[in-house]
Scaffold this motif. Structure first.
Motif, PDB file in Angstrom:
ATOM      1  N   GLY A  14       0.851  -1.135  -0.148  1.00  0.00           N
ATOM      2  CA  GLY A  14      -0.101  -0.041  -0.067  1.00  0.00           C
ATOM      3  C   GLY A  14       0.689   1.137  -0.019  1.00  0.00           C
ATOM      4  O   GLY A  14       2.256   1.262  -0.225  1.00  0.00           O
ATOM      5  N   ASP A  15       0.178   2.481   0.264  1.00  0.00           N
ATOM      6  CA  ASP A  15       0.917   3.750   0.077  1.00  0.00           C
ATOM      7  C   ASP A  15       1.837   3.980   1.326  1.00  0.00           C
ATOM      8  O   ASP A  15       1.337   3.279   2.565  1.00  0.00           O
ATOM      9  CB  ASP A  15       0.006   4.847   0.098  1.00  0.00           C
ATOM     10  CG  ASP A  15      -0.930   4.820  -1.326  1.00  0.00           C
ATOM     11  OD1 ASP A  15      -0.541   4.053  -2.109  1.00  0.00           O
ATOM     12  OD2 ASP A  15      -1.884   5.616  -1.382  1.00  0.00           O
ATOM     13  N   CYS A  16       2.461   4.828   1.348  1.00  0.00           N
ATOM     14  CA  CYS A  16       3.351   5.179   2.504  1.00  0.00           C
ATOM     15  C   CYS A  16       2.658   6.481   3.118  1.00  0.00           C
ATOM     16  O   CYS A  16       2.421   6.546   4.288  1.00  0.00           O
ATOM     17  CB  CYS A  16       5.045   5.479   2.147  1.00  0.00           C
ATOM     18  SG  CYS A  16       5.919   5.709   3.482  1.00  0.00           S
ATOM     19  N   ILE A  17       2.828   7.634   2.304  1.00  0.00           N
ATOM     20  CA  ILE A  17       2.140   9.046   2.848  1.00  0.00           C
ATOM     21  C   ILE A  17       1.086   9.292   1.737  1.00  0.00           C
ATOM     22  O   ILE A  17       1.266   9.593   0.517  1.00  0.00           O
ATOM     23  CB  ILE A  17       3.159  10.073   2.837  1.00  0.00           C
ATOM     24  CG1 ILE A  17       4.386   9.572   3.603  1.00  0.00           C
ATOM     25  CG2 ILE A  17       2.712  11.403   3.234  1.00  0.00           C
ATOM     26  CD1 ILE A  17       5.532  10.628   3.687  1.00  0.00           C
ATOM     27  N   ASP A  18      -0.266   9.426   2.304  1.00  0.00           N
ATOM     28  CA  ASP A  18      -1.325  10.025   1.586  1.00  0.00           C
ATOM     29  C   ASP A  18      -1.700  11.446   1.999  1.00  0.00           C
ATOM     30  O   ASP A  18      -1.920  11.425   3.159  1.00  0.00           O
ATOM     31  CB  ASP A  18      -2.466   9.003   1.876  1.00  0.00           C
ATOM     32  CG  ASP A  18      -2.496   7.840   0.942  1.00  0.00           C
ATOM     33  OD1 ASP A  18      -2.074   7.830  -0.123  1.00  0.00           O
ATOM     34  OD2 ASP A  18      -2.745   6.860   1.622  1.00  0.00           O
ATOM     35  N   VAL A  19      -1.555  12.532   1.195  1.00  0.00           N
ATOM     36  CA  VAL A  19      -1.931  13.830   1.293  1.00  0.00           C
ATOM     37  C   VAL A  19      -3.451  14.193   1.158  1.00  0.00           C
ATOM     38  O   VAL A  19      -3.548  14.007  -0.162  1.00  0.00           O
ATOM     39  CB  VAL A  19      -0.848  14.862   0.868  1.00  0.00           C
ATOM     40  CG1 VAL A  19      -1.285  16.116   1.212  1.00  0.00           C
ATOM     41  CG2 VAL A  19       0.511  14.282   1.152  1.00  0.00           C
ATOM     42  N   ASN A  20      -4.153  14.216   1.809  1.00  0.00           N
ATOM     43  CA  ASN A  20      -5.480  14.482   1.609  1.00  0.00           C
ATOM     44  C   ASN A  20      -6.145  15.853   2.089  1.00  0.00           C
ATOM     45  O   ASN A  20      -7.234  16.147   2.348  1.00  0.00           O
ATOM     46  CB  ASN A  20      -6.596  13.545   2.410  1.00  0.00           C
ATOM     47  CG  ASN A  20      -6.267  12.218   1.974  1.00  0.00           C
ATOM     48  OD1 ASN A  20      -6.135  12.007   0.629  1.00  0.00           O
ATOM     49  ND2 ASN A  20      -6.527  11.063   2.562  1.00  0.00           N
ATOM     50  N   ALA A  21      -5.109  16.843   2.063  1.00  0.00           N
ATOM     51  CA  ALA A  21      -5.525  18.136   2.759  1.00  0.00           C
ATOM     52  C   ALA A  21      -4.913  19.017   1.731  1.00  0.00           C
ATOM     53  O   ALA A  21      -3.589  19.125   1.232  1.00  0.00           O
ATOM     54  CB  ALA A  21      -4.908  18.343   4.142  1.00  0.00           C
ATOM     55  N   ALA A  22      -5.367  20.272   1.421  1.00  0.00           N
ATOM     56  CA  ALA A  22      -4.873  21.377   0.811  1.00  0.00           C
ATOM     57  C   ALA A  22      -3.949  22.160   1.504  1.00  0.00           C
ATOM     58  O   ALA A  22      -3.754  22.016   2.742  1.00  0.00           O
ATOM     59  CB  ALA A  22      -5.780  22.364   0.241  1.00  0.00           C
ATOM     60  N   ARG A  23      -2.884  22.832   0.954  1.00  0.00           N
ATOM     61  CA  ARG A  23      -1.941  23.716   1.565  1.00  0.00           C
ATOM     62  C   ARG A  23      -1.176  23.032   2.232  1.00  0.00           C
ATOM     63  O   ARG A  23      -0.872  23.457   3.685  1.00  0.00           O
ATOM     64  CB  ARG A  23      -2.620  24.762   2.261  1.00  0.00           C
ATOM     65  CG  ARG A  23      -3.538  25.852   1.005  1.00  0.00           C
ATOM     66  CD  ARG A  23      -4.317  26.841   1.865  1.00  0.00           C
ATOM     67  NE  ARG A  23      -5.276  26.293   2.683  1.00  0.00           N
ATOM     68  CZ  ARG A  23      -6.320  26.025   2.609  1.00  0.00           C
ATOM     69  NH1 ARG A  23      -6.786  25.645   1.389  1.00  0.00           N
ATOM     70  NH2 ARG A  23      -7.080  25.576   3.537  1.00  0.00           N
ATOM     71  N   THR A  24      -0.594  21.887   2.125  1.00  0.00           N
ATOM     72  CA  THR A  24       0.167  21.000   3.075  1.00  0.00           C
ATOM     73  C   THR A  24       1.650  21.031   2.418  1.00  0.00           C
ATOM     74  O   THR A  24       1.818  20.662   1.361  1.00  0.00           O
ATOM     75  CB  THR A  24      -0.328  19.568   3.090  1.00  0.00           C
ATOM     76  OG1 THR A  24      -1.631  19.598   3.682  1.00  0.00           O
ATOM     77  CG2 THR A  24       0.724  18.596   3.672  1.00  0.00           C
ATOM     78  N   ILE A  25       2.527  20.991   3.283  1.00  0.00           N
ATOM     79  CA  ILE A  25       4.171  20.906   2.884  1.00  0.00           C
ATOM     80  C   ILE A  25       4.669  19.509   3.239  1.00  0.00           C
ATOM     81  O   ILE A  25       4.239  19.334   4.628  1.00  0.00           O
ATOM     82  CB  ILE A  25       4.826  22.137   3.455  1.00  0.00           C
ATOM     83  CG1 ILE A  25       4.428  23.329   2.881  1.00  0.00           C
ATOM     84  CG2 ILE A  25       6.355  21.653   3.069  1.00  0.00           C
ATOM     85  CD1 ILE A  25       5.092  24.608   3.279  1.00  0.00           C
ATOM     86  N   VAL A  26       5.147  18.609   2.780  1.00  0.00           N
ATOM     87  CA  VAL A  26       5.934  17.437   3.159  1.00  0.00           C
ATOM     88  C   VAL A  26       7.291  17.372   2.587  1.00  0.00           C
ATOM     89  O   VAL A  26       7.567  17.734   1.587  1.00  0.00           O
ATOM     90  CB  VAL A  26       5.037  16.284   2.226  1.00  0.00           C
ATOM     91  CG1 VAL A  26       5.669  14.802   2.904  1.00  0.00           C
ATOM     92  CG2 VAL A  26       3.626  16.096   2.459  1.00  0.00           C
ATOM     93  N   PHE A  27       7.845  17.357   3.761  1.00  0.00           N
ATOM     94  CA  PHE A  27       9.258  17.370   3.698  1.00  0.00           C
ATOM     95  C   PHE A  27       9.860  16.019   3.942  1.00  0.00           C
ATOM     96  O   PHE A  27       9.917  15.493   5.025  1.00  0.00           O
ATOM     97  CB  PHE A  27      10.169  18.399   4.884  1.00  0.00           C
ATOM     98  CG  PHE A  27      11.598  18.698   4.745  1.00  0.00           C
ATOM     99  CD1 PHE A  27      12.300  18.432   3.701  1.00  0.00           C
ATOM    100  CD2 PHE A  27      12.177  18.796   6.066  1.00  0.00           C
ATOM    101  CE1 PHE A  27      13.548  18.455   3.453  1.00  0.00           C
ATOM    102  CE2 PHE A  27      13.430  19.082   5.787  1.00  0.00           C
ATOM    103  CZ  PHE A  27      14.198  18.884   4.750  1.00  0.00           C
TER     104      PHE A  27
END
Length: 222
Positions: free
Chosen positions: A76-89
């Motif tokens: 499966g997935d590692c990181i799912d981004v489900n929100a706007a205006r998000t920074i993933v480092f």
């Protein structure tokens, strides 16, 4: 299709050089988050600042999220981004999959988000990075050695990916599927099982300053 020097601009940066710029860039991104979009984030709800220490992470609130160690997913997935205006480092870490899923996926709700790799490597997933949103920016990462592809931009509008590698993947390096006005630049997509860059039903996209060598079928397929 290889662009080096001249009208094509500079050669894509080596991984080490991209890594040196990661820390400074992410400080600027955090400042942008605070000053540039704070009002919008606060209007939508409390902003988050959190560490990511394991795969199967779903981001549901806008904010700044930092990977703190190498991550591995059994499936499966590692990181799912489900929100706007998000920074993933990704902080230069290794994200390793189990042959399926996506390393970092931006859902259709994750508009105006940013992925900063810090020269991180995303491998052994089905797809390294997937953008199903719009106005996403990704920079300074390596999506290599995934079973299907490196970067998938699916139905997105006006997203930009730059300074990255998408090489030695099972089928493609970068795949623009539908969508419009997206950009991929200053990167390498070589040694993939079929295509370096593959466009299907995509309109008014821009590809600039790429090395696309030794792909099995074509460097760029439209």
């Amino acid at each position: 299709m290889t662009g080096r020097g001249g009208i094509w601009g500079k050669k894509p940066e080596a991984g080490g050089e991209r890594g040196k710029r990661g820390a400074a860039r992410i400080r600027r991104l955090r400042l942008t988050l605070v000053l540039g979009v704070a009002a919008a984030i606060l209007a939508a709800g409390p902003a988050m600042a959190a560490d990511i220490s394991a795969c199967a992470t779903t981001i549901a609130k806008p904010g700044f999220y930092r990977v703190t160690q190498d991550l591995a997913a059994s499936g499966g997935d590692c990181i799912d981004v489900n929100a706007a205006r998000t920074i993933v480092f990704l902080n230069g870490h290794q994200l390793t999959g189990g042959g399926s899923g996506v390393g970092v996926r931006f859902s259709s709700r994750a508009k105006t988000s940013f992925l900063e790799g810090g020269n991180a490597t995303i491998s052994d997933f089905a797809v390294g990075v997937e953008d199903d949103a719009s106005y996403v920016r990704g920079d300074n990462f390596n999506a290599n050695g995934n079973t299907t592809g490196g970067v998938l931009v699916s139905g997105a509008q006006s997203s930009t990916f730059s300074n990255f590698q998408a090489s030695n993947n099972g089928s493609y390096g970068v795949h623009f599927m539908m969508g419009a006005n997206n950009v991929a630049e200053s990167a390498q997509a070589s040694g993939n099982g079929s295509y370096g860059i593959w466009l299907v039903g995509a309109k008014e996209n821009r590809i600039d300053n790429f090395d696309t060598e030794q792909n099995a079928i074509a460097g760029v397929y439209i």
